[in-house]
Motif scaffolding. Sequence first.
Motif, PDB file in Angstrom:
ATOM      1  N   GLU A  16     -12.279  -2.629 -11.408  1.00 38.27           N
ATOM      2  CA  GLU A  16     -11.595  -2.460 -10.122  1.00 38.27           C
ATOM      3  C   GLU A  16     -11.152  -3.797  -9.541  1.00 38.27           C
ATOM      4  O   GLU A  16     -10.067  -3.899  -8.974  1.00 38.27           O
ATOM      5  CB  GLU A  16     -12.509  -1.730  -9.136  1.00 38.27           C
ATOM      6  CG  GLU A  16     -12.705  -0.264  -9.478  1.00 38.27           C
ATOM      7  CD  GLU A  16     -13.541   0.450  -8.431  1.00 38.27           C
ATOM      8  OE1 GLU A  16     -13.106   0.475  -7.266  1.00 38.27           O
ATOM      9  OE2 GLU A  16     -14.612   0.960  -8.801  1.00 38.27           O
ATOM     10  N   GLN A  18     -10.436  -6.471 -11.273  1.00 42.31           N
ATOM     11  CA  GLN A  18      -9.326  -6.943 -12.094  1.00 42.31           C
ATOM     12  C   GLN A  18      -8.024  -6.250 -11.686  1.00 42.31           C
ATOM     13  O   GLN A  18      -6.985  -6.880 -11.573  1.00 42.31           O
ATOM     14  CB  GLN A  18      -9.609  -6.712 -13.578  1.00 42.31           C
ATOM     15  CG  GLN A  18      -8.544  -7.309 -14.473  1.00 42.31           C
ATOM     16  CD  GLN A  18      -8.892  -7.168 -15.943  1.00 42.31           C
ATOM     17  OE1 GLN A  18      -9.759  -6.396 -16.318  1.00 42.31           O
ATOM     18  NE2 GLN A  18      -8.191  -7.911 -16.762  1.00 42.31           N
ATOM     19  N   GLU A  19      -8.086  -4.961 -11.444  1.00 39.92           N
ATOM     20  CA  GLU A  19      -6.913  -4.209 -11.001  1.00 39.92           C
ATOM     21  C   GLU A  19      -6.427  -4.748  -9.653  1.00 39.92           C
ATOM     22  O   GLU A  19      -5.229  -4.928  -9.431  1.00 39.92           O
ATOM     23  CB  GLU A  19      -7.265  -2.724 -10.890  1.00 39.92           C
ATOM     24  CG  GLU A  19      -6.092  -1.846 -10.508  1.00 39.92           C
ATOM     25  CD  GLU A  19      -6.504  -0.387 -10.415  1.00 39.92           C
ATOM     26  OE1 GLU A  19      -5.990   0.283  -9.499  1.00 39.92           O
ATOM     27  OE2 GLU A  19      -7.320   0.067 -11.237  1.00 39.92           O
ATOM     28  N   LEU A  20      -7.350  -5.025  -8.756  1.00 39.92           N
ATOM     29  CA  LEU A  20      -6.996  -5.585  -7.457  1.00 39.92           C
ATOM     30  C   LEU A  20      -6.344  -6.953  -7.626  1.00 39.92           C
ATOM     31  O   LEU A  20      -5.322  -7.253  -7.009  1.00 39.92           O
ATOM     32  CB  LEU A  20      -8.241  -5.695  -6.572  1.00 39.92           C
ATOM     33  CG  LEU A  20      -8.055  -6.378  -5.216  1.00 39.92           C
ATOM     34  CD1 LEU A  20      -7.105  -5.564  -4.338  1.00 39.92           C
ATOM     35  CD2 LEU A  20      -9.390  -6.565  -4.526  1.00 39.92           C
ATOM     36  N   TYR A  21      -6.920  -7.776  -8.484  1.00 41.27           N
ATOM     37  CA  TYR A  21      -6.390  -9.119  -8.728  1.00 41.27           C
ATOM     38  C   TYR A  21      -4.959  -9.046  -9.270  1.00 41.27           C
ATOM     39  O   TYR A  21      -4.074  -9.777  -8.828  1.00 41.27           O
ATOM     40  CB  TYR A  21      -7.293  -9.872  -9.701  1.00 41.27           C
ATOM     41  CG  TYR A  21      -6.731 -11.203 -10.123  1.00 41.27           C
ATOM     42  CD1 TYR A  21      -6.759 -12.296  -9.257  1.00 41.27           C
ATOM     43  CD2 TYR A  21      -6.161 -11.382 -11.380  1.00 41.27           C
ATOM     44  CE1 TYR A  21      -6.235 -13.521  -9.634  1.00 41.27           C
ATOM     45  CE2 TYR A  21      -5.635 -12.597 -11.764  1.00 41.27           C
ATOM     46  CZ  TYR A  21      -5.675 -13.658 -10.885  1.00 41.27           C
ATOM     47  OH  TYR A  21      -5.140 -14.861 -11.259  1.00 41.27           O
ATOM     48  N   LEU A  22      -4.714  -8.161 -10.217  1.00 43.53           N
ATOM     49  CA  LEU A  22      -3.383  -8.034 -10.803  1.00 43.53           C
ATOM     50  C   LEU A  22      -2.359  -7.490  -9.815  1.00 43.53           C
ATOM     51  O   LEU A  22      -1.164  -7.722  -9.963  1.00 43.53           O
ATOM     52  CB  LEU A  22      -3.440  -7.149 -12.052  1.00 43.53           C
ATOM     53  CG  LEU A  22      -4.221  -7.741 -13.235  1.00 43.53           C
ATOM     54  CD1 LEU A  22      -4.335  -6.725 -14.361  1.00 43.53           C
ATOM     55  CD2 LEU A  22      -3.560  -9.028 -13.719  1.00 43.53           C
ATOM     56  N   SER A  23      -2.804  -6.779  -8.788  1.00 43.48           N
ATOM     57  CA  SER A  23      -1.880  -6.224  -7.803  1.00 43.48           C
ATOM     58  C   SER A  23      -1.510  -7.235  -6.715  1.00 43.48           C
ATOM     59  O   SER A  23      -0.586  -6.989  -5.941  1.00 43.48           O
ATOM     60  CB  SER A  23      -2.487  -4.975  -7.155  1.00 43.48           C
ATOM     61  OG  SER A  23      -3.554  -5.338  -6.292  1.00 43.48           O
ATOM     62  N   LEU A  24      -2.206  -8.365  -6.648  1.00 43.16           N
ATOM     63  CA  LEU A  24      -1.911  -9.361  -5.625  1.00 43.16           C
ATOM     64  C   LEU A  24      -0.558 -10.012  -5.879  1.00 43.16           C
ATOM     65  O   LEU A  24      -0.134 -10.171  -7.020  1.00 43.16           O
ATOM     66  CB  LEU A  24      -3.000 -10.443  -5.609  1.00 43.16           C
ATOM     67  CG  LEU A  24      -4.393  -9.989  -5.193  1.00 43.16           C
ATOM     68  CD1 LEU A  24      -5.392 -11.131  -5.371  1.00 43.16           C
ATOM     69  CD2 LEU A  24      -4.392  -9.508  -3.753  1.00 43.16           C
ATOM     70  N   ALA A  25       0.117 -10.406  -4.817  1.00 46.23           N
ATOM     71  CA  ALA A  25       1.409 -11.082  -4.931  1.00 46.23           C
ATOM     72  C   ALA A  25       1.208 -12.434  -5.598  1.00 46.23           C
ATOM     73  O   ALA A  25       0.213 -13.129  -5.369  1.00 46.23           O
ATOM     74  CB  ALA A  25       2.017 -11.257  -3.547  1.00 46.23           C
ATOM     75  N   LYS A  26       2.153 -12.799  -6.439  1.00 47.12           N
ATOM     76  CA  LYS A  26       2.112 -14.090  -7.135  1.00 47.12           C
ATOM     77  C   LYS A  26       2.783 -15.142  -6.260  1.00 47.12           C
ATOM     78  O   LYS A  26       3.781 -14.887  -5.603  1.00 47.12           O
ATOM     79  CB  LYS A  26       2.841 -14.012  -8.481  1.00 47.12           C
ATOM     80  CG  LYS A  26       2.397 -12.874  -9.377  1.00 47.12           C
ATOM     81  CD  LYS A  26       1.009 -13.089  -9.914  1.00 47.12           C
ATOM     82  CE  LYS A  26       0.625 -12.034 -10.920  1.00 47.12           C
ATOM     83  NZ  LYS A  26       0.035 -10.836 -10.380  1.00 47.12           N
TER      84      LYS A  26
END
Length: 130
Positions: A16, A18-26
């Motif tokens: 979860e 990791q999924e949150l991290y990948l959804s963050l704006a770059k």
Amino acid sequence: MRWLFERGLNEDDIAELQELYLSLAKRTEIALRDFEKGILVAPGDVGVGISQMVPVVVASLRKQDGVLGIEQPELHVHPAIQVGMGDLFIKAANGDQDRLSSGKTLIIETHSEHIMLRLLLACPLKSGPP
């Protein structure tokens, strides 16, 4: 996701998170290193010239053909750096040797004799009939 932190994290939460991290704006930032002091500084902290020069350098090095217009790139920049900017413009116009870019058309408005002399030395004008 706040509830994950409120109850405490465990190994089962990794997917979860990791999924949150990948959804963050770059976000990309440029930092400069002061080698004498060994610290990172923002372009705005080292003077106006550097902060104005960063977009010029990035646009010149970008592997995209087309037209690049630059007004007075020499403002607030040391003459030695102006000479280097002239070299950068020559490289941008000629493209790179790895064939990643075929070269740009540059339109540069400048009052810098340092930039002009560098460009003239690299691309001498032809005189007389062809």
